[in-house]
Scaffold this motif. Structure first.
Motif, PDB file in Angstrom:
ATOM      1  N   ARG A  49       0.457  -1.318  -0.063  1.00 53.31           N
ATOM      2  CA  ARG A  49      -0.096   0.093   0.008  1.00 53.31           C
ATOM      3  C   ARG A  49       1.056   1.269   0.084  1.00 53.31           C
ATOM      4  O   ARG A  49       0.235   2.222  -0.482  1.00 53.31           O
ATOM      5  N   ALA A  50       2.033   1.177   0.295  1.00 51.81           N
ATOM      6  CA  ALA A  50       3.080   2.427   0.270  1.00 51.81           C
ATOM      7  C   ALA A  50       3.203   2.979  -0.922  1.00 51.81           C
ATOM      8  O   ALA A  50       3.507   4.015  -1.060  1.00 51.81           O
ATOM      9  N   PHE A  51       2.949   1.990  -2.047  1.00 54.24           N
ATOM     10  CA  PHE A  51       3.116   2.334  -3.595  1.00 54.24           C
ATOM     11  C   PHE A  51       1.833   2.385  -4.221  1.00 54.24           C
ATOM     12  O   PHE A  51       1.739   2.330  -5.353  1.00 54.24           O
ATOM     13  N   GLU A  52       0.691   2.817  -3.272  1.00 59.20           N
ATOM     14  CA  GLU A  52      -0.555   2.735  -3.982  1.00 59.20           C
ATOM     15  C   GLU A  52      -1.043   4.120  -4.648  1.00 59.20           C
ATOM     16  O   GLU A  52      -0.587   5.140  -4.370  1.00 59.20           O
ATOM     17  N   VAL A  58      -1.206  -0.226  -7.922  1.00 61.45           N
ATOM     18  CA  VAL A  58       0.114   0.487  -7.970  1.00 61.45           C
ATOM     19  C   VAL A  58       0.080   1.643  -8.854  1.00 61.45           C
ATOM     20  O   VAL A  58      -0.431   1.618  -9.896  1.00 61.45           O
ATOM     21  N   HIS A  59       0.856   2.919  -8.237  1.00 65.13           N
ATOM     22  CA  HIS A  59       0.973   4.034  -8.842  1.00 65.13           C
ATOM     23  C   HIS A  59       1.440   3.690 -10.268  1.00 65.13           C
ATOM     24  O   HIS A  59       2.600   3.208 -10.288  1.00 65.13           O
ATOM     25  N   GLY A  60       1.181   4.279 -11.270  1.00 68.46           N
ATOM     26  CA  GLY A  60       1.671   4.156 -12.599  1.00 68.46           C
ATOM     27  C   GLY A  60       3.092   4.517 -12.744  1.00 68.46           C
ATOM     28  O   GLY A  60       3.996   3.854 -13.535  1.00 68.46           O
ATOM     29  N   GLY A  61       3.379   5.541 -12.173  1.00 66.35           N
ATOM     30  CA  GLY A  61       4.849   5.911 -12.135  1.00 66.35           C
ATOM     31  C   GLY A  61       5.615   5.211 -11.745  1.00 66.35           C
ATOM     32  O   GLY A  61       6.987   4.950 -12.342  1.00 66.35           O
ATOM     33  N   LEU A  62       5.173   4.071 -10.829  1.00 68.28           N
ATOM     34  CA  LEU A  62       6.010   3.211 -10.143  1.00 68.28           C
ATOM     35  C   LEU A  62       6.497   2.132 -11.254  1.00 68.28           C
ATOM     36  O   LEU A  62       7.493   1.346 -11.378  1.00 68.28           O
TER      37      LEU A  62
END
Length: 177
Positions: A49-52, A58-62
């Motif tokens: 969830r830290a990267f949500e 998941v955040h697209g930038g990641l």
């Protein structure tokens, strides 16, 4: 499923390197590890969830970061030179979900001499479905030429230059160029 022992990146000669993508020292980072793949280099990952971004997604930038990290390290490991990302294009086929297993494989594309290097990456879900693809170009550079852009001491530049210069095929654990 991985295809070999983890590959040590040259940056690991700097005791506290903090790369967001691959450093084990960056508590806020992705802490990716790389293994050889028959076509290039692979990383397996699961993001929480830290990267949500949107709930459960998941955040697209990641997604772009993971692809760039893998492609860039493939270049460093096979060409023995660091390279800056010049362009990157990522195509999202389906959202990546948090707390799910994925893997990414990077390969090098043929590049005419004197041109920026080209690479490709593909992220797949555990069931093999392609979730995202990315292509990028990279400009290799000499560490000495980029000193104004990097926060490395002379001893760190020397250690990193030595690590890049002395890498042999055995040191890359079968990473293909």
């Amino acid at each position: 499923m991985t295809t070999g022992e983890p590959v040590a990146v040259p940056w690991s000669v700097i005791p506290d390197y903090h790369c967001f993508g691959c450093s084990p020292h960056n508590a806020a980072g992705l802490r990716l590890t790389f293994t050889p793949h028959p076509d290039g280099l692979r990383t397996d990952f699961r993001l929480g969830r830290a990267f949500e971004s949107y709930p459960g997604v998941v955040h697209g930038g990641l997604v772009g970061v993971i692809c760039d990290e893998l492609m860039g390290n493939l270049i460093v490991l096979t060409r023995h030179r660091p390279a800056f990302t010049v362009t990157q294009r990522t195509r999202f086929l389906t959202p990546l979900l948090i707390d799910r297993d994925y893997h990414c494989v990077a390969t090098l594309e043929p590049t005419p001499a004197g041109q920026p290097l080209r690479a490709r990456a593909e992220i797949r879900a555990a069931d093999g479905a392609v979730c995202a693809t990315s292509t990028a170009t990279y400009q290799p550079f000499a560490l000495e030429d980029a000193r104004d852009h990097l926060t490395l001491g002379d001893d760190e530049v020397a250690a990193l230059s030595h690590a890049l210069a002395t890498r042999d095929p055995a040191a890359t654990n079968g990473v293909r160029s």
